[in-house]
Motif scaffolding. Structure first.
Motif, PDB file in Angstrom:
ATOM      1  N   GLY A 178       0.808  -1.212   0.000  1.00 35.77           N
ATOM      2  CA  GLY A 178       0.000   0.000   0.000  1.00 35.77           C
ATOM      3  C   GLY A 178       0.839   1.259   0.000  1.00 35.77           C
ATOM      4  N   MET A 197     -11.027  -1.594  -0.445  1.00 34.80           N
ATOM      5  CA  MET A 197     -11.015  -2.657   0.560  1.00 34.80           C
ATOM      6  C   MET A 197     -12.016  -3.724   0.121  1.00 34.80           C
ATOM      7  N   ALA A 207      -5.656  -6.923   3.100  1.00 37.55           N
ATOM      8  CA  ALA A 207      -6.185  -5.595   2.795  1.00 37.55           C
ATOM      9  C   ALA A 207      -5.924  -4.595   3.919  1.00 37.55           C
ATOM     10  N   ARG A 210      -2.380  -3.295   3.948  1.00 39.86           N
ATOM     11  CA  ARG A 210      -2.148  -2.455   2.761  1.00 39.86           C
ATOM     12  C   ARG A 210      -2.754  -1.070   2.963  1.00 39.86           C
ATOM     13  N   TYR A 255      -6.303  -2.349  -4.290  1.00 45.35           N
ATOM     14  CA  TYR A 255      -5.963  -3.604  -3.606  1.00 45.35           C
ATOM     15  C   TYR A 255      -5.112  -4.517  -4.466  1.00 45.35           C
ATOM     16  N   ASP A 256      -5.620  -4.964  -5.614  1.00 43.86           N
ATOM     17  CA  ASP A 256      -4.816  -5.774  -6.525  1.00 43.86           C
ATOM     18  C   ASP A 256      -5.299  -5.520  -7.945  1.00 43.86           C
ATOM     19  N   TYR A 259      -9.190  -6.189  -8.815  1.00 40.30           N
ATOM     20  CA  TYR A 259     -10.092  -5.117  -8.379  1.00 40.30           C
ATOM     21  C   TYR A 259      -9.832  -3.832  -9.163  1.00 40.30           C
TER      22      TYR A 259
END
Length: 340
Positions: A178, A197, A207, A210, A255-256, A259
């Motif tokens: 993050g 999130m 999450a 991060r 997030y990744d 997403y």
């Protein structure tokens, strides 16, 4: 009148004594050769003769019997829960399994969903593993570590963002992911940054840190962070995208990559320009993200280990009295593309 086909009759199960007679060696020699015992010197012709006899008879060592004799197996148990499936974790698993196989260990994955910390530890202990590597998404408490130790486990290792008292720790500090994403966005002039999130309890262990890392980086760099809940479906993404004007954000760390791709598509559908109106950054540096237009910026995560992971596990198994060790595995760096 129908005639049943003849079924082949099974002969007696071959034993190590059968292999020894055929190879002309002792049962101990068979055991040393087939269990890959490197501490006993046996000539290569003898080893070859034993293996050929075992192949001819179809003999394989009895794992349960070997476990009873030794008090533990050559098994490395990998409990599974809500494990991430990103490239980094797949590389981790592949490297670990290949290395341990080379060292004559067997990696066994054990489904642990629905088990509490104590029940899970007892279930793992029943298999008498030599080592257990517990992901952060699977519960483990000091009491469970004691149960595993008493059952004969030589090494109990955790893999996650935080260590557990009494176990060795392979730390993947997700705060750096993050922080890396937000520092990149700050460098690009963005100050009002949303952090996705996932609305998924299984992702919380990754999450939450991060988000903490993103907030720490924003505080240092003069940015503002807003947490954004998002389910992994198009309806949830469309709802969030429709709120974008009122949110007043100029960037998002999603997030990744999965997403990020979901949200970026929804933002484009409501007329939000990427990156002009909103910069988007994911994590994992997936191939699919590179195929999007605009190409997705991401955070690439890499393993940073001083020695191969399998060698580390083997050392801890061979030296079970080693005090708990901590090894930081995660290194993160931004990969700038068109979306930011």
């Amino acid at each position: 009148m129908s005639q049943l086909s003849e079924q082949p009759t099974e002969g007696p199960v071959p034993t190590s004594a059968d292999v020894a007679r055929l190879a002309g060696v002792s049962r101990a020699t068979v055991s040393y050769v087939l269990n890959n015992n490197a501490h006993v010197r046996i000539s290569e012709p003898t080893r070859r003769r034993v293996r050929e006899a075992a192949d001819e008879l179809g003999y394989v060592p009895h794992a349960a019997a070997r476990t009873l004799r030794a008090g533990h197996s050559r098994m490395v148990l990998l409990p599974t829960g809500n494990m991430p499936t990103g490239p980094l974790h797949l590389r981790f698993l592949h490297e670990l399994e290949a290395g341990l196989r080379h060292l004559d260990y067997t990696v066994v994955q054990y489904g642990s969903l629905g088990l509490g910390a104590d029940d899970a530890a007892r279930a793992w202990a029943e298999l008498r593993p030599a080592a257990v590597i517990v992901p952060g998404s699977v519960p483990l408490a000091p009491q469970g570590i004691a149960v595993l130790r008493r059952s004969g486990a030589k090494a109990v290792i955790t893999l996650g963002p935080q260590p557990v008292e009494g176990a060795h720790a392979l730390i993947m500090d997700q705060r750096e992911v993050g922080g890396c994403a937000v520092r990149h966005l700050l460098e690009r002039g963005r100050r009002r940054i949303g952090v996705v999130m996932p609305d998924d309890p299984g992702a919380a262990v990754f999450a939450a840190p991060r988000l903490a890392g993103a907030r720490a980086a924003a505080m240092t760099g003069g940015g503002r962070i807003e947490a954004l809940s998002l389910r992994y479906d198009e309806e949830s993404a469309a709802t969030l995208a429709a709120r974008w004007p009122e949110l007043g954000l100029d960037a998002v760390f999603a997030y990744d990559d999965t997403y990020a791709m979901l949200l970026m598509r929804a933002l484009q559908d409501v007329g939000v320009r990427v990156p002009a109106d909103a910069a988007v950054v994911g994590a994992d540096d997936s191939m699919l993200g590179r195929l999007l237009r605009p190409r997705l910026s991401s955070v690439r995560m890499e393993l940073a280990t001083a020695q191969p992971l399998a060698d580390l596990v083997d050392r801890l198994v061979r030296h079970p009295r080693t005090p708990p060790e901590r090894h930081d595995l995660l290194r993160a760096r931004p990969v700038r593309r068109e979306s930011s």
